[in-house]
Design a protein around this motif. Structure first.
Motif, PDB file in Angstrom:
ATOM      1  N   ASP A   4      82.056  -6.869  66.005  1.00 36.27           N
ATOM      2  CA  ASP A   4      83.146  -7.596  66.581  1.00 36.27           C
ATOM      3  C   ASP A   4      82.788  -9.144  66.655  1.00 36.27           C
ATOM      4  N   LEU A   5      81.517  -9.544  66.767  1.00 38.28           N
ATOM      5  CA  LEU A   5      81.085 -10.867  66.764  1.00 38.28           C
ATOM      6  C   LEU A   5      81.131 -11.460  65.417  1.00 38.28           C
ATOM      7  N   CYS A   6      80.345 -11.041  64.482  1.00 30.54           N
ATOM      8  CA  CYS A   6      80.414 -11.677  63.102  1.00 30.54           C
ATOM      9  C   CYS A   6      80.438 -11.030  61.896  1.00 30.54           C
ATOM     10  N   GLY A   7      81.087  -9.863  61.971  1.00 31.54           N
ATOM     11  CA  GLY A   7      82.002  -9.140  60.847  1.00 31.54           C
ATOM     12  C   GLY A   7      81.104  -8.445  59.984  1.00 31.54           C
ATOM     13  N   MET A  51      85.816 -15.973  69.806  1.00 26.67           N
ATOM     14  CA  MET A  51      86.322 -16.476  71.277  1.00 26.67           C
ATOM     15  C   MET A  51      87.787 -16.208  71.206  1.00 26.67           C
ATOM     16  N   TRP A  52      88.210 -16.032  69.900  1.00 24.71           N
ATOM     17  CA  TRP A  52      89.861 -15.807  70.171  1.00 24.71           C
ATOM     18  C   TRP A  52      90.099 -14.446  69.973  1.00 24.71           C
ATOM     19  N   SER A  53      89.350 -13.455  70.072  1.00 21.93           N
ATOM     20  CA  SER A  53      89.692 -12.004  69.809  1.00 21.93           C
ATOM     21  C   SER A  53      90.605 -11.669  71.003  1.00 21.93           C
ATOM     22  N   GLU A  54      91.421 -10.637  70.481  1.00 23.16           N
ATOM     23  CA  GLU A  54      92.303  -9.886  71.560  1.00 23.16           C
ATOM     24  C   GLU A  54      91.824  -8.950  72.353  1.00 23.16           C
ATOM     25  N   LYS A  55      90.569  -8.740  72.098  1.00 26.47           N
ATOM     26  CA  LYS A  55      89.855  -7.696  72.980  1.00 26.47           C
ATOM     27  C   LYS A  55      89.131  -8.521  74.153  1.00 26.47           C
ATOM     28  N   SER A  56      89.485  -8.142  75.293  1.00 25.56           N
ATOM     29  CA  SER A  56      88.773  -8.579  76.608  1.00 25.56           C
ATOM     30  C   SER A  56      87.299  -8.769  76.520  1.00 25.56           C
ATOM     31  N   ALA A  57      86.477  -7.598  76.064  1.00 22.65           N
ATOM     32  CA  ALA A  57      85.177  -7.366  76.063  1.00 22.65           C
ATOM     33  C   ALA A  57      84.791  -8.442  74.977  1.00 22.65           C
ATOM     34  N   TYR A  79      90.248 -19.428  76.144  1.00 25.71           N
ATOM     35  CA  TYR A  79      91.068 -19.224  77.241  1.00 25.71           C
ATOM     36  C   TYR A  79      90.818 -17.845  77.748  1.00 25.71           C
ATOM     37  N   LEU A  80      90.411 -17.686  79.102  1.00 24.49           N
ATOM     38  CA  LEU A  80      90.187 -16.288  79.685  1.00 24.49           C
ATOM     39  C   LEU A  80      91.257 -16.001  80.721  1.00 24.49           C
ATOM     40  N   GLU A  81      91.676 -14.942  80.759  1.00 21.98           N
ATOM     41  CA  GLU A  81      92.468 -14.666  82.057  1.00 21.98           C
ATOM     42  C   GLU A  81      91.805 -14.533  83.365  1.00 21.98           C
ATOM     43  N   PRO A  82      92.306 -14.884  84.523  1.00 18.60           N
ATOM     44  CA  PRO A  82      91.174 -14.974  85.609  1.00 18.60           C
ATOM     45  C   PRO A  82      90.473 -13.625  85.849  1.00 18.60           C
ATOM     46  N   GLU A  83      90.907 -12.582  85.658  1.00 17.45           N
ATOM     47  CA  GLU A  83      90.065 -11.327  85.882  1.00 17.45           C
ATOM     48  C   GLU A  83      89.026 -11.233  84.602  1.00 17.45           C
ATOM     49  N   GLU A  84      89.291 -11.683  83.395  1.00 16.27           N
ATOM     50  CA  GLU A  84      88.237 -11.881  82.516  1.00 16.27           C
ATOM     51  C   GLU A  84      87.174 -13.070  82.528  1.00 16.27           C
ATOM     52  N   LEU A  85      87.571 -14.015  83.351  1.00 17.01           N
ATOM     53  CA  LEU A  85      86.578 -15.004  83.632  1.00 17.01           C
ATOM     54  C   LEU A  85      85.659 -14.435  84.677  1.00 17.01           C
ATOM     55  N   ALA A  86      86.431 -13.660  85.715  1.00 16.71           N
ATOM     56  CA  ALA A  86      85.684 -13.188  86.782  1.00 16.71           C
ATOM     57  C   ALA A  86      84.492 -12.225  86.303  1.00 16.71           C
ATOM     58  N   TRP A  87      84.980 -11.299  85.332  1.00 17.75           N
ATOM     59  CA  TRP A  87      84.135 -10.374  84.422  1.00 17.75           C
ATOM     60  C   TRP A  87      83.066 -11.046  83.932  1.00 17.75           C
ATOM     61  N   ALA A  88      83.204 -12.148  83.038  1.00 21.50           N
ATOM     62  CA  ALA A  88      82.263 -12.918  82.376  1.00 21.50           C
ATOM     63  C   ALA A  88      81.335 -13.568  83.103  1.00 21.50           C
ATOM     64  N   GLU A  89      81.688 -13.863  84.347  1.00 26.92           N
ATOM     65  CA  GLU A  89      80.727 -14.471  85.398  1.00 26.92           C
ATOM     66  C   GLU A  89      79.978 -13.585  86.246  1.00 26.92           C
ATOM     67  N   ALA A  90      80.376 -12.164  86.248  1.00 30.53           N
ATOM     68  CA  ALA A  90      79.657 -11.441  87.051  1.00 30.53           C
ATOM     69  C   ALA A  90      78.452 -10.991  86.189  1.00 30.53           C
ATOM     70  N   GLU A  91      77.455 -10.770  87.078  1.00 26.86           N
ATOM     71  CA  GLU A  91      76.206 -10.508  86.292  1.00 26.86           C
ATOM     72  C   GLU A  91      75.748  -8.998  86.662  1.00 26.86           C
ATOM     73  N   ALA A  92      75.241  -8.043  85.865  1.00 29.00           N
ATOM     74  CA  ALA A  92      75.049  -6.678  86.078  1.00 29.00           C
ATOM     75  C   ALA A  92      73.689  -6.795  86.790  1.00 29.00           C
ATOM     76  N   GLU A  93      73.455  -6.010  87.781  1.00 28.82           N
ATOM     77  CA  GLU A  93      72.104  -6.031  88.507  1.00 28.82           C
ATOM     78  C   GLU A  93      71.243  -5.713  87.557  1.00 28.82           C
ATOM     79  N   GLU A  94      69.893  -6.704  87.778  1.00 28.03           N
ATOM     80  CA  GLU A  94      68.700  -6.350  86.823  1.00 28.03           C
ATOM     81  C   GLU A  94      67.949  -5.276  87.881  1.00 28.03           C
ATOM     82  N   LYS A  95      67.692  -4.299  87.068  1.00 29.45           N
ATOM     83  CA  LYS A  95      66.870  -3.423  87.853  1.00 29.45           C
ATOM     84  C   LYS A  95      65.091  -3.531  87.326  1.00 29.45           C
ATOM     85  N   ARG A  96      64.339  -3.589  88.205  1.00 29.18           N
ATOM     86  CA  ARG A  96      63.052  -4.030  87.964  1.00 29.18           C
ATOM     87  C   ARG A  96      62.264  -2.925  88.497  1.00 29.18           C
TER      88      ARG A  96
END
Length: 156
Positions: A4-7, A51-57, A79-96
């Motif tokens: 989905d990134l480089c084809g 960055m212009w993909s129609e898939k949010s992920a 251009y990211l929808e507000p919920e996409e931007l919140a998802w993009a800036e949400a970090e998954a918990e790093e487990k150590r």
């Protein structure tokens, strides 16, 4: 399937875009660079298109990669929808583990302390669990359908 990134169609696999349960298809090159954290800016010129993909992920992953590459010029054009931007800036918990080593899905770990399990069983110190999953429970990993606190394991 293509990346989905480089084809590319080189060894494409699904990659989960945390913390949601959505996946993108990544080639071997993109996946190895993302997992290692060593991004080759020349390879990731493809982000100009993804960055212009129609898939949010795909957009969320592209945003995160552009941020790591320091490409604010391209982020400003996205251009990211507000919920996409919140998802993009949400970090998954790093487990150590107990020694501070970063854990990831598929790692092998060893229990460093005898652990009592509900039902009367005990997991003995030195028991090795292979191919763990991080799961969604904060501070725990999933090994053979048992949640274990990360403070009681070390990466092998």
């Amino acid at each position: 399937m293509i990346c989905d990134l480089c084809g590319s169609d080189n060894n494409v696999t699904a990659y989960k875009v945390e913390p949601k349960d959505e996946y993108v298809n990544l080639c071997e090159t993109c996946l190895s660079q993302i997992e290692s954290g060593e991004l080759d800016e020349n390879h990731f010129q493809c982000l100009n298109d993804s960055m212009w993909s129609e898939k949010s992920a795909v957009k969320v992953l592209t945003y995160r990669l552009l941020k790591k590459l320091g490409r604010g010029d391209l982020i400003d054009m996205m251009y990211l929808e507000p919920e996409e931007l919140a998802w993009a800036e949400a970090e998954a918990e790093e487990k150590r583990d107990a020694n501070g080593n970063l854990l990831k899905n598929g790692d092998n770990v060893m229990v460093i302390k005898d652990l009592n399990v509900k039902g009367g069983d005990t997991i003995k110190r030195g028991t090795i669990f292979k191919n763990i999953r991080l799961g969604d429970t904060p501070g725990h990993i999933l090994a053979k359908n048992i949640y274990i606190k990360t403070e009681f394991i070390k990466k092998v």
